[in-house]
Structures are given as C-alpha cells and as structure tokens.
Scaffold this motif. Sequence first.
Motif, PDB file in Angstrom:
ATOM      1  N   MET A 172     -10.142  31.088 -32.202  1.00 56.43           N
ATOM      2  CA  MET A 172     -10.214  29.784 -32.471  1.00 56.43           C
ATOM      3  C   MET A 172     -11.585  29.528 -33.109  1.00 56.43           C
ATOM      4  N   ALA A 173     -11.612  28.784 -34.087  1.00 56.34           N
ATOM      5  CA  ALA A 173     -12.923  28.313 -34.726  1.00 56.34           C
ATOM      6  C   ALA A 173     -13.103  27.029 -35.386  1.00 56.34           C
ATOM      7  N   THR A 174     -13.941  26.379 -35.149  1.00 54.42           N
ATOM      8  CA  THR A 174     -14.096  25.110 -35.758  1.00 54.42           C
ATOM      9  C   THR A 174     -14.822  25.288 -37.168  1.00 54.42           C
ATOM     10  N   ILE A 175     -14.372  24.726 -38.238  1.00 55.83           N
ATOM     11  CA  ILE A 175     -14.903  24.965 -39.664  1.00 55.83           C
ATOM     12  C   ILE A 175     -15.444  23.654 -40.037  1.00 55.83           C
ATOM     13  N   GLY A 176     -15.255  22.391 -39.335  1.00 57.23           N
ATOM     14  CA  GLY A 176     -15.997  21.368 -39.875  1.00 57.23           C
ATOM     15  C   GLY A 176     -15.391  19.928 -38.993  1.00 57.23           C
ATOM     16  N   ARG A 177     -15.804  18.987 -39.511  1.00 63.76           N
ATOM     17  CA  ARG A 177     -15.156  17.669 -38.616  1.00 63.76           C
ATOM     18  C   ARG A 177     -13.777  17.676 -39.075  1.00 63.76           C
ATOM     19  N   ASN A 178     -12.922  17.646 -37.875  1.00 66.34           N
ATOM     20  CA  ASN A 178     -11.401  17.478 -38.053  1.00 66.34           C
ATOM     21  C   ASN A 178     -10.746  18.809 -38.520  1.00 66.34           C
ATOM     22  N   ASP A 213      -5.729  31.411 -34.389  1.00 62.40           N
ATOM     23  CA  ASP A 213      -4.758  32.274 -34.437  1.00 62.40           C
ATOM     24  C   ASP A 213      -4.468  33.089 -33.060  1.00 62.40           C
ATOM     25  N   LEU A 214      -3.186  32.357 -32.656  1.00 66.94           N
ATOM     26  CA  LEU A 214      -2.935  32.420 -31.275  1.00 66.94           C
ATOM     27  C   LEU A 214      -1.716  33.663 -31.341  1.00 66.94           C
ATOM     28  N   LYS A 215      -1.430  34.219 -30.094  1.00 67.16           N
ATOM     29  CA  LYS A 215      -0.364  35.416 -30.156  1.00 67.16           C
ATOM     30  C   LYS A 215       1.004  34.858 -30.674  1.00 67.16           C
ATOM     31  N   PHE A 216       1.312  33.563 -30.539  1.00 69.10           N
ATOM     32  CA  PHE A 216       2.440  32.994 -30.789  1.00 69.10           C
ATOM     33  C   PHE A 216       2.417  32.172 -31.916  1.00 69.10           C
ATOM     34  N   ALA A 217       1.375  31.845 -32.557  1.00 71.99           N
ATOM     35  CA  ALA A 217       1.380  30.877 -33.494  1.00 71.99           C
ATOM     36  C   ALA A 217       0.160  30.799 -34.130  1.00 71.99           C
ATOM     37  N   ARG A 218       0.045  30.562 -35.562  1.00 74.45           N
ATOM     38  CA  ARG A 218      -1.414  30.033 -36.667  1.00 74.45           C
ATOM     39  C   ARG A 218      -1.306  28.753 -36.656  1.00 74.45           C
ATOM     40  N   LEU A 277      -4.995  19.660 -35.770  1.00 73.44           N
ATOM     41  CA  LEU A 277      -4.177  20.100 -34.434  1.00 73.44           C
ATOM     42  C   LEU A 277      -5.059  21.238 -33.787  1.00 73.44           C
ATOM     43  N   ALA A 278      -5.434  22.245 -34.711  1.00 74.87           N
ATOM     44  CA  ALA A 278      -6.194  23.332 -34.161  1.00 74.87           C
ATOM     45  C   ALA A 278      -7.738  23.124 -33.680  1.00 74.87           C
ATOM     46  N   TRP A 279      -8.299  21.766 -34.226  1.00 76.72           N
ATOM     47  CA  TRP A 279      -9.445  21.187 -34.009  1.00 76.72           C
ATOM     48  C   TRP A 279      -9.263  20.662 -32.561  1.00 76.72           C
ATOM     49  N   LEU A 280      -8.322  19.852 -32.447  1.00 81.27           N
ATOM     50  CA  LEU A 280      -8.006  19.203 -31.047  1.00 81.27           C
ATOM     51  C   LEU A 280      -7.830  20.454 -30.034  1.00 81.27           C
ATOM     52  N   SER A 281      -7.039  21.256 -30.380  1.00 80.37           N
ATOM     53  CA  SER A 281      -6.937  22.597 -29.327  1.00 80.37           C
ATOM     54  C   SER A 281      -8.171  23.143 -28.941  1.00 80.37           C
TER      55      SER A 281
END
Length: 81
Positions: A1-7, A12-17, A22-26
């Motif tokens: 997981m990595a933040t890129i910017g605001r929102n 890259d999880l084992k079961f999904a990308r 959604l990734a930011w909230l995760s």
Amino acid sequence: MATIGRNKAIADLKFARVGGLLAWLSWLFVHLIFLVGLRNRQLVLFQWTWSYLTFGRGARLIYGNFRSSLEARALQMTNDT
C-alpha cells in the motif's frame, strides 16, 4: 500500500489490486488499526481529519535549496583530498 496524493493511493494485495479513493481509505484504515490504544487512534484520526479539511501540510517536509547542499558537499569532498 502506498499513498500517492490526496484521495489517491495504490494497494497491491494478495487477492486484489485497488487504486484511487478506495485504496486511500484502506491505507488510512490499516494504519489506524495498527496503532496501539483507542486514545491514540482517536487522536490520529482527529489530526488527519483536521489536516484533510484545512488542507494542512505535513510537519515532516524536506525543503531548501538542494543544489547549494550538493555544491557544499562537492566542495567539502575536494577539500578533503
């Protein structure tokens, strides 16, 4: 997981990308979960919410004239030899 910017983030999880909001909230959720103690979680959540709403900048910013520090290092290296 990595933040890129605001929102924006990527995960890259084992079961999904996942990407985007959604990734930011995760990313936020995972980092809050790993904090020890309810009070710490609440404090960090409040700080993050305040920074998000007020467009606050992080306290750990690196700034300055990068070129002058490189020149100083090069000058020091030439003086050492």
